[in-house]
Design a protein around this motif. Structure first.
Motif, PDB file in Angstrom:
ATOM      1  N   GLY A 215       0.824  -1.207   0.000  1.00  0.00           N
ATOM      2  CA  GLY A 215       0.000   0.000   0.000  1.00  0.00           C
ATOM      3  C   GLY A 215       0.853   1.250   0.000  1.00  0.00           C
ATOM      4  O   GLY A 215       0.643   2.182  -0.780  1.00  0.00           O
ATOM      5  N   SER A 216       1.857   1.269   0.868  1.00  0.00           N
ATOM      6  CA  SER A 216       2.710   2.439   1.012  1.00  0.00           C
ATOM      7  C   SER A 216       4.011   1.979   1.665  1.00  0.00           C
ATOM      8  O   SER A 216       3.978   1.182   2.609  1.00  0.00           O
ATOM      9  CB  SER A 216       1.999   3.443   1.927  1.00  0.00           C
ATOM     10  N   GLY A 217       5.139   2.480   1.172  1.00  0.00           N
ATOM     11  CA  GLY A 217       6.427   2.022   1.711  1.00  0.00           C
ATOM     12  C   GLY A 217       6.497   2.167   3.218  1.00  0.00           C
ATOM     13  O   GLY A 217       6.808   1.213   3.952  1.00  0.00           O
ATOM     14  N   SER A 218       6.191   3.364   3.700  1.00  0.00           N
ATOM     15  CA  SER A 218       6.345   3.632   5.128  1.00  0.00           C
ATOM     16  C   SER A 218       5.345   2.841   5.983  1.00  0.00           C
ATOM     17  O   SER A 218       5.534   2.720   7.196  1.00  0.00           O
ATOM     18  CB  SER A 218       6.197   5.123   5.398  1.00  0.00           C
ATOM     19  N   ALA A 219       4.306   2.271   5.367  1.00  0.00           N
ATOM     20  CA  ALA A 219       3.351   1.443   6.107  1.00  0.00           C
ATOM     21  C   ALA A 219       4.024   0.180   6.639  1.00  0.00           C
ATOM     22  O   ALA A 219       3.576  -0.382   7.638  1.00  0.00           O
ATOM     23  CB  ALA A 219       2.164   1.074   5.217  1.00  0.00           C
ATOM     24  N   SER A 220       5.102  -0.241   5.974  1.00  0.00           N
ATOM     25  CA  SER A 220       5.803  -1.443   6.458  1.00  0.00           C
ATOM     26  C   SER A 220       6.298  -1.225   7.886  1.00  0.00           C
ATOM     27  O   SER A 220       6.432  -2.169   8.651  1.00  0.00           O
ATOM     28  CB  SER A 220       6.982  -1.785   5.531  1.00  0.00           C
ATOM     29  N   ARG A 221       6.553   0.048   8.255  1.00  0.00           N
ATOM     30  CA  ARG A 221       7.077   0.342   9.609  1.00  0.00           C
ATOM     31  C   ARG A 221       5.965   0.527  10.635  1.00  0.00           C
ATOM     32  O   ARG A 221       6.247   0.595  11.835  1.00  0.00           O
ATOM     33  CB  ARG A 221       7.947   1.618   9.574  1.00  0.00           C
ATOM     34  N   SER A 222       4.714   0.661  10.201  1.00  0.00           N
ATOM     35  CA  SER A 222       3.611   0.877  11.151  1.00  0.00           C
ATOM     36  C   SER A 222       3.025  -0.427  11.682  1.00  0.00           C
ATOM     37  O   SER A 222       2.004  -0.426  12.354  1.00  0.00           O
ATOM     38  CB  SER A 222       2.508   1.734  10.514  1.00  0.00           C
ATOM     39  N   ILE A 223       3.671  -1.548  11.378  1.00  0.00           N
ATOM     40  CA  ILE A 223       3.224  -2.841  11.878  1.00  0.00           C
ATOM     41  C   ILE A 223       3.684  -3.049  13.327  1.00  0.00           C
ATOM     42  O   ILE A 223       3.070  -3.775  14.087  1.00  0.00           O
ATOM     43  CB  ILE A 223       3.770  -3.970  10.943  1.00  0.00           C
ATOM     44  N   ALA A 224       4.775  -2.393  13.697  1.00  0.00           N
ATOM     45  CA  ALA A 224       5.342  -2.589  15.037  1.00  0.00           C
ATOM     46  C   ALA A 224       5.318  -1.280  15.818  1.00  0.00           C
ATOM     47  O   ALA A 224       5.073  -0.205  15.265  1.00  0.00           O
ATOM     48  CB  ALA A 224       6.764  -3.117  14.917  1.00  0.00           C
ATOM     49  N   SER A 225       5.590  -1.365  17.130  1.00  0.00           N
ATOM     50  CA  SER A 225       5.715  -0.145  17.934  1.00  0.00           C
ATOM     51  C   SER A 225       7.172   0.017  18.368  1.00  0.00           C
ATOM     52  O   SER A 225       8.020  -0.825  18.072  1.00  0.00           O
ATOM     53  CB  SER A 225       4.785  -0.201  19.134  1.00  0.00           C
ATOM     54  N   GLY A 226       7.466   1.126  19.044  1.00  0.00           N
ATOM     55  CA  GLY A 226       8.833   1.409  19.472  1.00  0.00           C
ATOM     56  C   GLY A 226       9.710   1.825  18.301  1.00  0.00           C
ATOM     57  O   GLY A 226       9.219   2.368  17.303  1.00  0.00           O
ATOM     58  N   PHE A 227      11.010   1.580  18.443  1.00  0.00           N
ATOM     59  CA  PHE A 227      11.936   1.847  17.338  1.00  0.00           C
ATOM     60  C   PHE A 227      11.801   0.728  16.322  1.00  0.00           C
ATOM     61  O   PHE A 227      11.830  -0.461  16.685  1.00  0.00           O
ATOM     62  CB  PHE A 227      13.377   1.906  17.848  1.00  0.00           C
TER      63      PHE A 227
END
Ligand code: 2P0
Length: 329
Positions: free
Chosen positions: A153-165
């Protein structure tokens, strides 16, 4: 050329009808500390470099269920027209996951932040949507697979699967099987975050087109991978040792270099407004008065700051309009 559908079909179990009537999931907004800027594969949103983010306690919550005869998308309580950009982009993503061509979805999605506040919601939006789809069909996909699918869907969405760093590794494989994000490091409870809101106007150029133009035409883009490597090392080390100055310096110079690459593209791209430069200057002047405050910026005019909790009172006195947003660990 590998298509999104090919990647999706290889990743999910045999498509079947929903296992439950409705599924609802949330995902956080993320702020990049070391930015994603430039793709090695446009179709699959595969990045040229790694990127590293931290999650905010602002969420998108999305529910999905089967719809009788056509897709229906409700954003913050409003039914979207089928011709709206948001509808079309979401429906194209849903196409990847339909069990058959006459299967439609009702998607209801709510953002904690008003979409106009200038904090990207497409990352948390696609992450919440794929998590909800996973639950609806009871696929029980791993976080790595959810990250890969959110990336469709969106590149940066890959990082919204987890929390923290969260570190999103660029990967080297052609199909992007090794390009997913995961939580790294421990919580840093003393770290504080806030936004200096400049404007909530829509941007005049989307980040996809801005990245493409930057990669193609900026003569300094060739330095970007080295810059990312240097800044990632510093931020990584800073997180481990809770070294705020090392952290802030790396985060701020990374954002500035990203903006330098787009400002040297042709035609040039500048997301800054006069107020953006005023805000940058006030951050620098707060530092010259001994306050440890560093900024980052994304594909927009707002300035986002980090500071340690020990200086919270002084920082709020210096920036009375600061919108504080807790980090999500
Ligand atoms: C980031 N940005 O790392 C960078 C910094 C904007 C500036 O990720 O084309 O919406 O969907 O993969 O994820 C915004 O890019 O782009 C972004 P696509 P996306 O947060």
């Amino acid at each position: 050329l590998i298509s999104k559908q090919f990647v999706v079909d290889a990743m999910i179990p045999k498509k079947s009808l929903p296992a439950v009537p409705m599924a609802s999931e949330s995902a956080p907004v993320n702020i990049a500390l070391v930015k994603y800027w430039g793709k090695r594969n446009e179709e699959l949103h595969l990045p040229i470099t790694d990127s590293l983010s931290v999650a905010l306690s602002l969420m998108t919550t999305t529910s999905v269920r089967q719809a009788p005869c056509k897709d229906e998308i409700i954003l913050n309580g409003q039914r979207l027209p089928e011709s709206s950009a948001f509808f079309l982009r979401t429906a194209r993503f849903l196409d990847l996951f339909r069990p058959n061509s006459s299967f439609f979805f009702t998607v209801e999605t709510k953002n904690d932040v008003p979409t106009a506040a200038g904090l990207a919601s497409s990352a948390s939006g696609f992450a919440a949507l794929i998590k909800a789809i996973n639950t609806l069909f009871d696929w029980r996909l791993s976080p790595e697979k959810l990250s890969i699918l959110a990336r469709m869907g969106s590149g940066s969405a890959s990082r919204s699967i987890a929390s923290g760093f969260v570190l999103w590794r660029k990967g080297v494989l052609e199909d992007g099987e090794d390009s997913y994000a995961e939580c790294i490091g421990n919580p840093w409870d003393e770290l504080r975050f806030g936004v200096l809101l400049v404007t909530s106007e829509a941007k005049n150029i989307g980040s996809g087109e801005a990245m493409r133009r930057t990669v193609k035409t900026s003569p300094v883009y060739s330095l970007w991978p080295e810059v990312v490597e240097r800044d990632l090392k510093a931020v990584y080390q800073a997180i481990g040792s809770k070294d705020f100055v090392l952290f802030g310096e790396a985060v701020e110079r990374n954002a500035l270099f990203m903006h330098a690459t787009m400002q040297t593209a042709w035609p040039p791209i500048c997301y800054w407004k006069p107020e953006t430069i005023l805000a940058m200057n006030s951050v620098w002047s707060s530092r010259s008065q001994g306050l440890p405050v560093y900024f980052t910026m994304d594909a927009g005019p707002n300035v986002k700051v980090f500071y340690p909790v020990s200086k919270e009172k002084e920082v709020l006195a210096f920036f009375p309009s600061l919108w504080q947003i807790p980090l999500l660990w």
